[in-house]
Design a protein around this motif. Structure first.
Motif, mmCIF file in Angstrom:
data_model
loop_
_atom_site.group_PDB
_atom_site.id
_atom_site.type_symbol
_atom_site.label_atom_id
_atom_site.label_comp_id
_atom_site.label_asym_id
_atom_site.label_seq_id
_atom_site.Cartn_x
_atom_site.Cartn_y
_atom_site.Cartn_z
ATOM 1 N N GLU A 2 0.823 -1.211 0.000
ATOM 2 C CA GLU A 2 0.000 0.000 0.000
ATOM 3 C C GLU A 2 0.856 1.259 0.000
ATOM 4 O OE1 GLU A 2 -2.633 -0.362 3.302
ATOM 5 O OE2 GLU A 2 -3.747 -2.030 2.405
ATOM 6 N N VAL A 3 1.933 1.233 0.759
ATOM 7 C CA VAL A 3 2.850 2.379 0.776
ATOM 8 C C VAL A 3 3.432 2.599 -0.614
ATOM 9 C CG1 VAL A 3 5.085 3.190 1.644
ATOM 10 C CG2 VAL A 3 3.410 2.238 3.223
ATOM 11 N N ARG A 4 3.835 1.535 -1.249
ATOM 12 C CA ARG A 4 4.416 1.650 -2.591
ATOM 13 C C ARG A 4 3.399 2.187 -3.601
ATOM 14 N NH1 ARG A 4 7.900 -2.903 -5.839
ATOM 15 N NH2 ARG A 4 8.637 -1.458 -7.405
ATOM 16 N N SER A 5 2.151 1.736 -3.517
ATOM 17 C CA SER A 5 1.136 2.210 -4.459
ATOM 18 C C SER A 5 0.811 3.683 -4.201
ATOM 19 C CB SER A 5 -0.122 1.354 -4.376
ATOM 20 O OG SER A 5 -0.776 1.543 -3.137
ATOM 21 N N GLU A 6 0.796 4.099 -2.930
ATOM 22 C CA GLU A 6 0.540 5.508 -2.624
ATOM 23 C C GLU A 6 1.706 6.388 -3.070
ATOM 24 O OE1 GLU A 6 -2.192 7.082 -1.470
ATOM 25 O OE2 GLU A 6 -3.207 5.154 -1.622
ATOM 26 N N THR A 7 2.921 5.890 -2.922
ATOM 27 C CA THR A 7 4.101 6.638 -3.350
ATOM 28 C C THR A 7 4.094 6.843 -4.862
ATOM 29 O OG1 THR A 7 5.338 5.695 -1.512
ATOM 30 C CG2 THR A 7 6.619 6.705 -3.257
ATOM 31 N N ALA A 8 3.574 5.888 -5.587
ATOM 32 C CA ALA A 8 3.507 6.006 -7.045
ATOM 33 C C ALA A 8 2.539 7.106 -7.473
ATOM 34 C CB ALA A 8 3.091 4.677 -7.654
ATOM 35 N N LYS A 9 1.581 7.449 -6.624
ATOM 36 C CA LYS A 9 0.595 8.482 -6.955
ATOM 37 C C LYS A 9 1.132 9.897 -6.728
ATOM 38 C CE LYS A 9 -3.262 5.550 -5.506
ATOM 39 N NZ LYS A 9 -4.355 5.424 -4.536
ATOM 40 N N VAL A 10 2.235 10.018 -6.011
ATOM 41 C CA VAL A 10 2.780 11.327 -5.671
ATOM 42 C C VAL A 10 3.361 11.992 -6.909
ATOM 43 C CG1 VAL A 10 4.549 12.528 -4.324
ATOM 44 C CG2 VAL A 10 3.265 10.642 -3.305
ATOM 45 N N THR A 11 3.074 13.273 -7.067
ATOM 46 C CA THR A 11 3.681 14.053 -8.142
ATOM 47 C C THR A 11 4.944 14.707 -7.592
ATOM 48 O OG1 THR A 11 1.490 14.539 -9.029
ATOM 49 C CG2 THR A 11 3.309 15.913 -9.800
ATOM 50 N N TRP A 12 6.094 14.203 -8.004
ATOM 51 C CA TRP A 12 7.359 14.699 -7.488
ATOM 52 C C TRP A 12 7.786 15.932 -8.273
ATOM 53 C CZ3 TRP A 12 8.652 12.633 -3.053
ATOM 54 C CH2 TRP A 12 8.187 11.362 -2.747
ATOM 55 N N PRO A 13 8.388 16.925 -7.605
ATOM 56 C CA PRO A 13 8.834 18.137 -8.314
ATOM 57 C C PRO A 13 10.023 17.844 -9.222
ATOM 58 C CG PRO A 13 9.568 18.203 -6.037
ATOM 59 C CD PRO A 13 8.686 16.997 -6.173
ATOM 60 N N THR A 14 10.116 18.648 -10.262
ATOM 61 C CA THR A 14 11.250 18.503 -11.174
ATOM 62 C C THR A 14 12.482 19.134 -10.537
ATOM 63 O OG1 THR A 14 10.811 20.598 -12.269
ATOM 64 C CG2 THR A 14 9.714 18.644 -13.173
ATOM 65 N N ARG A 15 13.635 18.892 -11.131
ATOM 66 C CA ARG A 15 14.881 19.475 -10.625
ATOM 67 C C ARG A 15 14.813 21.000 -10.676
ATOM 68 N NH1 ARG A 15 20.065 17.749 -9.710
ATOM 69 N NH2 ARG A 15 19.579 15.679 -10.482
ATOM 70 N N ARG A 16 14.211 21.535 -11.743
ATOM 71 C CA ARG A 16 14.094 22.992 -11.894
ATOM 72 C C ARG A 16 13.210 23.577 -10.793
ATOM 73 N NH1 ARG A 16 10.977 26.874 -14.732
ATOM 74 N NH2 ARG A 16 12.275 28.569 -15.503
ATOM 75 N N THR A 57 12.661 26.754 -5.891
ATOM 76 C CA THR A 57 12.115 26.825 -4.537
ATOM 77 C C THR A 57 13.225 27.006 -3.513
ATOM 78 O OG1 THR A 57 10.309 25.372 -5.221
ATOM 79 C CG2 THR A 57 10.658 25.629 -2.862
ATOM 80 N N THR A 58 14.339 26.323 -3.688
ATOM 81 C CA THR A 58 15.469 26.451 -2.773
ATOM 82 C C THR A 58 16.030 27.865 -2.804
ATOM 83 O OG1 THR A 58 16.010 24.126 -3.107
ATOM 84 C CG2 THR A 58 17.737 25.528 -2.180
ATOM 85 N N ILE A 59 16.175 28.432 -3.986
ATOM 86 C CA ILE A 59 16.666 29.806 -4.111
ATOM 87 C C ILE A 59 15.705 30.777 -3.446
ATOM 88 C CG2 ILE A 59 17.135 31.658 -5.773
ATOM 89 C CD1 ILE A 59 18.241 29.441 -7.648
ATOM 90 N N MET A 60 14.408 30.570 -3.635
ATOM 91 C CA MET A 60 13.412 31.444 -3.003
ATOM 92 C C MET A 60 13.504 31.373 -1.481
ATOM 93 S SD MET A 60 10.172 30.797 -5.552
ATOM 94 C CE MET A 60 8.997 31.286 -4.341
ATOM 95 N N VAL A 61 13.725 30.190 -0.943
ATOM 96 C CA VAL A 61 13.858 30.039 0.511
ATOM 97 C C VAL A 61 15.083 30.810 1.006
ATOM 98 C CG1 VAL A 61 14.387 28.381 2.342
ATOM 99 C CG2 VAL A 61 12.609 27.872 0.668
ATOM 100 N N PHE A 62 16.214 30.686 0.325
ATOM 101 C CA PHE A 62 17.413 31.408 0.743
ATOM 102 C C PHE A 62 17.226 32.923 0.670
ATOM 103 C CE2 PHE A 62 19.835 27.397 -0.090
ATOM 104 C CZ PHE A 62 20.369 27.273 1.186
ATOM 105 N N VAL A 63 16.547 33.409 -0.360
ATOM 106 C CA VAL A 63 16.287 34.844 -0.483
ATOM 107 C C VAL A 63 15.389 35.323 0.658
ATOM 108 C CG1 VAL A 63 15.118 36.583 -1.901
ATOM 109 C CG2 VAL A 63 16.689 34.970 -2.963
ATOM 110 N N MET A 64 14.339 34.575 0.947
ATOM 111 C CA MET A 64 13.435 34.964 2.033
ATOM 112 C C MET A 64 14.136 34.925 3.385
ATOM 113 S SD MET A 64 10.761 36.011 0.660
ATOM 114 C CE MET A 64 9.816 36.237 2.142
ATOM 115 N N VAL A 65 15.007 33.962 3.612
ATOM 116 C CA VAL A 65 15.773 33.902 4.859
ATOM 117 C C VAL A 65 16.692 35.108 4.969
ATOM 118 C CG1 VAL A 65 17.605 32.629 6.054
ATOM 119 C CG2 VAL A 65 15.631 31.415 5.160
ATOM 120 N N ALA A 66 17.334 35.482 3.884
ATOM 121 C CA ALA A 66 18.214 36.651 3.897
ATOM 122 C C ALA A 66 17.419 37.926 4.190
ATOM 123 C CB ALA A 66 18.955 36.777 2.562
#
Length: 63
Positions: free
Chosen positions: A11-25, A30-39
């Motif tokens: 069941e865990v494996r089938s639920e994991t397959a349904k997840v839409t994972w973010p692309t590298r871009r 998102t990581t850059i936005m977090v660093f800018v907001m922290v600054a």
């Protein structure tokens, strides 16, 4: 109700397959936005701290 580890993992494996994972871009942006907001937040709180320190020092007459 019996607990079946094998069924749970299926069941865990089938639920994991349904997840839409973010692309590298998306992850990079998102990581850059977090660093800018922290600054920006750190600059804001630093300036706020300076202002509060000067006001309290002035009111208490401490040097």
């Amino acid at each position: 109700m019996a607990f079946s580890p094998f069924k749970f993992l299926q069941e865990v494996r089938s639920e994991t397959a349904k997840v839409t994972w973010p692309t590298r871009r998306e992850t990079t942006i998102t990581t850059i936005m977090v660093f800018v907001m922290v600054a920006l937040a750190s600059i804001f709180f630093f300036i706020s701290d300076l202002i509060i320190r000067y006001v309290v020092t002035f009111l208490l007459g401490v040097q």
